[in-house]
Motif scaffolding. Structure first.
Motif, mmCIF file in Angstrom:
data_model
loop_
_atom_site.group_PDB
_atom_site.id
_atom_site.type_symbol
_atom_site.label_atom_id
_atom_site.label_comp_id
_atom_site.label_asym_id
_atom_site.label_seq_id
_atom_site.Cartn_x
_atom_site.Cartn_y
_atom_site.Cartn_z
ATOM 1 N N UNK A 23 0.797 -1.231 0.000
ATOM 2 C CA UNK A 23 0.000 0.000 0.000
ATOM 3 C C UNK A 23 0.828 1.279 0.000
ATOM 4 N N UNK A 24 2.102 1.152 0.306
ATOM 5 C CA UNK A 24 2.964 2.348 0.215
ATOM 6 C C UNK A 24 2.971 2.929 -1.194
ATOM 7 N N UNK A 25 2.750 2.027 -2.198
ATOM 8 C CA UNK A 25 2.805 2.490 -3.589
ATOM 9 C C UNK A 25 1.528 3.193 -4.041
ATOM 10 N N UNK A 26 0.424 2.978 -3.315
ATOM 11 C CA UNK A 26 -0.872 3.412 -3.855
ATOM 12 C C UNK A 26 -0.942 4.897 -4.220
ATOM 13 N N UNK A 27 -0.428 5.811 -3.355
ATOM 14 C CA UNK A 27 -0.526 7.229 -3.749
ATOM 15 C C UNK A 27 0.241 7.530 -5.050
ATOM 16 N N UNK A 28 1.328 6.791 -5.283
ATOM 17 C CA UNK A 28 2.148 7.063 -6.472
ATOM 18 C C UNK A 28 1.432 6.642 -7.758
ATOM 19 N N UNK A 29 0.623 5.570 -7.652
ATOM 20 C CA UNK A 29 0.017 5.037 -8.881
ATOM 21 C C UNK A 29 -1.484 5.371 -9.015
ATOM 22 N N UNK A 30 -1.969 6.221 -8.119
ATOM 23 C CA UNK A 30 -3.381 6.612 -8.207
ATOM 24 C C UNK A 30 -3.716 7.277 -9.558
ATOM 25 N N UNK A 31 -2.807 8.080 -10.144
ATOM 26 C CA UNK A 31 -3.146 8.654 -11.462
ATOM 27 C C UNK A 31 -3.467 7.596 -12.514
ATOM 28 N N UNK A 32 -2.923 6.394 -12.334
ATOM 29 C CA UNK A 32 -3.215 5.317 -13.300
ATOM 30 C C UNK A 32 -4.647 4.817 -13.107
ATOM 31 N N UNK A 33 -5.099 4.778 -11.849
ATOM 32 C CA UNK A 33 -6.495 4.392 -11.594
ATOM 33 C C UNK A 33 -7.425 5.397 -12.273
ATOM 34 N N UNK A 34 -7.095 6.677 -12.120
ATOM 35 C CA UNK A 34 -7.947 7.714 -12.732
ATOM 36 C C UNK A 34 -7.971 7.558 -14.250
ATOM 37 N N UNK A 35 -6.811 7.304 -14.837
ATOM 38 C CA UNK A 35 -6.739 7.155 -16.302
ATOM 39 C C UNK A 35 -7.526 5.925 -16.761
ATOM 40 N N UNK A 36 -7.447 4.841 -16.002
ATOM 41 C CA UNK A 36 -8.172 3.621 -16.383
ATOM 42 C C UNK A 36 -9.682 3.824 -16.277
ATOM 43 N N UNK A 37 -10.093 4.529 -15.229
ATOM 44 C CA UNK A 37 -11.533 4.808 -15.064
ATOM 45 C C UNK A 37 -12.044 5.603 -16.252
ATOM 46 N N UNK A 38 -11.239 6.548 -16.666
ATOM 47 C CA UNK A 38 -11.677 7.378 -17.777
ATOM 48 C C UNK A 38 -11.690 6.565 -19.090
ATOM 49 N N UNK A 39 -10.682 5.707 -19.291
ATOM 50 C CA UNK A 39 -10.667 4.859 -20.496
ATOM 51 C C UNK A 39 -11.831 3.875 -20.510
ATOM 52 N N UNK A 40 -12.178 3.379 -19.325
ATOM 53 C CA UNK A 40 -13.227 2.353 -19.242
ATOM 54 C C UNK A 40 -14.617 2.965 -19.439
ATOM 55 N N UNK A 41 -14.710 4.292 -19.251
ATOM 56 C CA UNK A 41 -15.986 4.985 -19.499
ATOM 57 C C UNK A 41 -17.141 4.269 -18.782
ATOM 58 N N UNK A 42 -17.031 4.225 -17.468
ATOM 59 C CA UNK A 42 -17.984 3.460 -16.653
ATOM 60 C C UNK A 42 -19.341 4.148 -16.563
ATOM 61 N N UNK A 43 -20.374 3.348 -16.488
ATOM 62 C CA UNK A 43 -21.733 3.885 -16.299
ATOM 63 C C UNK A 43 -22.472 3.050 -15.280
ATOM 64 N N UNK A 44 -23.503 3.652 -14.706
ATOM 65 C CA UNK A 44 -24.354 2.907 -13.775
ATOM 66 C C UNK A 44 -24.885 1.653 -14.469
ATOM 67 N N UNK A 45 -24.999 0.572 -13.716
ATOM 68 C CA UNK A 45 -25.521 -0.666 -14.284
ATOM 69 C C UNK A 45 -24.450 -1.583 -14.850
ATOM 70 N N UNK A 46 -23.226 -1.047 -15.036
ATOM 71 C CA UNK A 46 -22.160 -1.886 -15.595
ATOM 72 C C UNK A 46 -21.759 -3.003 -14.637
ATOM 73 N N UNK A 47 -21.425 -4.139 -15.251
ATOM 74 C CA UNK A 47 -20.791 -5.220 -14.493
ATOM 75 C C UNK A 47 -19.306 -5.225 -14.864
ATOM 76 N N UNK A 48 -18.460 -5.090 -13.836
ATOM 77 C CA UNK A 48 -17.029 -4.878 -14.078
ATOM 78 C C UNK A 48 -16.215 -5.994 -13.456
ATOM 79 N N UNK A 49 -15.182 -6.424 -14.179
ATOM 80 C CA UNK A 49 -14.230 -7.380 -13.602
ATOM 81 C C UNK A 49 -12.867 -6.695 -13.496
ATOM 82 N N UNK A 50 -12.292 -6.716 -12.288
ATOM 83 C CA UNK A 50 -10.948 -6.172 -12.055
ATOM 84 C C UNK A 50 -10.016 -7.363 -11.810
ATOM 85 N N UNK A 51 -9.036 -7.540 -12.683
ATOM 86 C CA UNK A 51 -8.156 -8.713 -12.590
ATOM 87 C C UNK A 51 -6.806 -8.309 -11.997
#
Ligand SMILES: C[S@@+](CC[C@H](N)C(=O)[O-])C[C@H]1O[C@@H](n2cnc3c(N)ncnc32)[C@H](O)[C@@H]1O
Length: 275
Positions: A23-51
């Motif tokens: 978890x020490x790394x999490x703040x450093x890589x949070x921008x990647x989570x934001x970028x992935x969320x934006x690429x995934x273009x999530x909407x209500x009702x979606x079923x998502x798998x995180x691998x």
């Protein structure tokens, strides 16, 4: 130098062990989570798998933002990672997400189930990246989106590469491990070829520079070496030799100091693909 009995072993990471400090790394890589969320273009009702969801990301970020308006299933191969993710879930009282232990190469879900399949820094670490990616494609609905990140070329991951090079200089050529698995898909064309082999025809790949800021050298050294890619190669040396490597790293670090902070650039690659 204390070469392990089996010096041919590669720099494999024990993810159950790594979970203790991950978890020490999490703040450093949070921008990647934001970028992935934006690429995934999530909407209500979606079923998502995180691998390869590790200690919970990016699933927890999604759950905090969307609540139970969408359904996230998150899987990881390491039991200890899943336990930490579940503990966070319980502590925060989040709903709409479940974590379970499962290998990417054998996803226990029907074909065409998920609207989105995501993974942050997982695919290049699988035992079999192609099989894992094929599985991720199989469980994705027709027209669904895959959004993943991997690390770029190894020399572009400055914070790890610097110490790695100092370690390698001390090892005889035949004892040097192959390049770390974390950089397996960083070479130009490799991720593209893998996506194609897994059956994806429409995809985009782009680099994302991540600036890591460390307050001081001690923080940099501790975070970077206590677990993960550098741990096994460092453990080939005696404590005194490890101290020498640390001293050499300190000498090199001055070129990364800006306004009193150590600033290093690490390159991630983002890919989105449609089934
Ligand atoms: C660098 S961590 C990333 C964790 C999380 N996605 C994040 O970004 O915070 C890589 C994760 O991949 C998992 N992993 C490695 N090989 C795997 C496999 N074959 N199947 C599922 N998970 C795997 C590890 O257990 C570890 O939790």
């Amino acid at each position: 130098m204390s070469i392990p009995a089996d010096s041919s072993r590669t720099n494999a990471i024990d993810w159950n062990e790594a979970s203790k400090t991950f978890d020490r790394w999490l703040p450093y890589i949070q921008p990647v989570a934001e970028a992935l969320l934006s690429l995934a273009d999530l909407s209500e009702g979606h079923e998502i798998l995180d691998v390869a969801s590790g200690t919970g990301e990016p699933s927890l970020t999604i759950a905090r933002r969307f609540g139970s308006t969408l359904q996230i299933t998150a899987v990881d191969g390491a039991e200890a990672m899943v336990a930490i993710a579940n503990e966070k879930l319980r502590r925060e009282g989040l709903s709409g997400v479940t974590f379970q232990q499962m290998k990417a190469e054998a996803l226990a879900f029907p074909s065409n189930q998920f609207d989105r399949v995501i993974s942050r820094f997982g695919v290049m670490l699988f035992d079999d990246s192609l099989l894992g990616l094929k599985e991720m494609r199989r469980v994705l609905k027709e027209g669904g989106t895959l959004a993943i990140s991997v690390w770029g070329e190894f020399h572009r991951i400055q914070s790890i590469h610097l110490i790695w090079e100092l370690i390698m200089k001390r090892l005889p050529l035949k004892e040097r491990p192959s390049l770390p698995k974390m950089a397996d898909l960083g070479h130009t064309g490799k991720l593209e070829a893998l996506l194609q082999s897994a059956g994806f025809r429409q995809f985009q790949i782009r680099p994302l520079p991540l600036l890591y800021r460390f307050d001081d050298f001690e923080t940099y050294w501790t975070i970077t070496t206590e677990s993960g890619t550098l741990r096994e190669p460092l453990d080939r040396f005696t404590p005194a030799e490890q101290e020498e490597i640390k001293e050499e790293a300190l000498q090199c670090i001055s070129s990364f100091v800006r306004e009193g902070k150590i600033i290093m650039e690490n390159q991630a690659l983002l890919a989105n693909a449609v089934k």
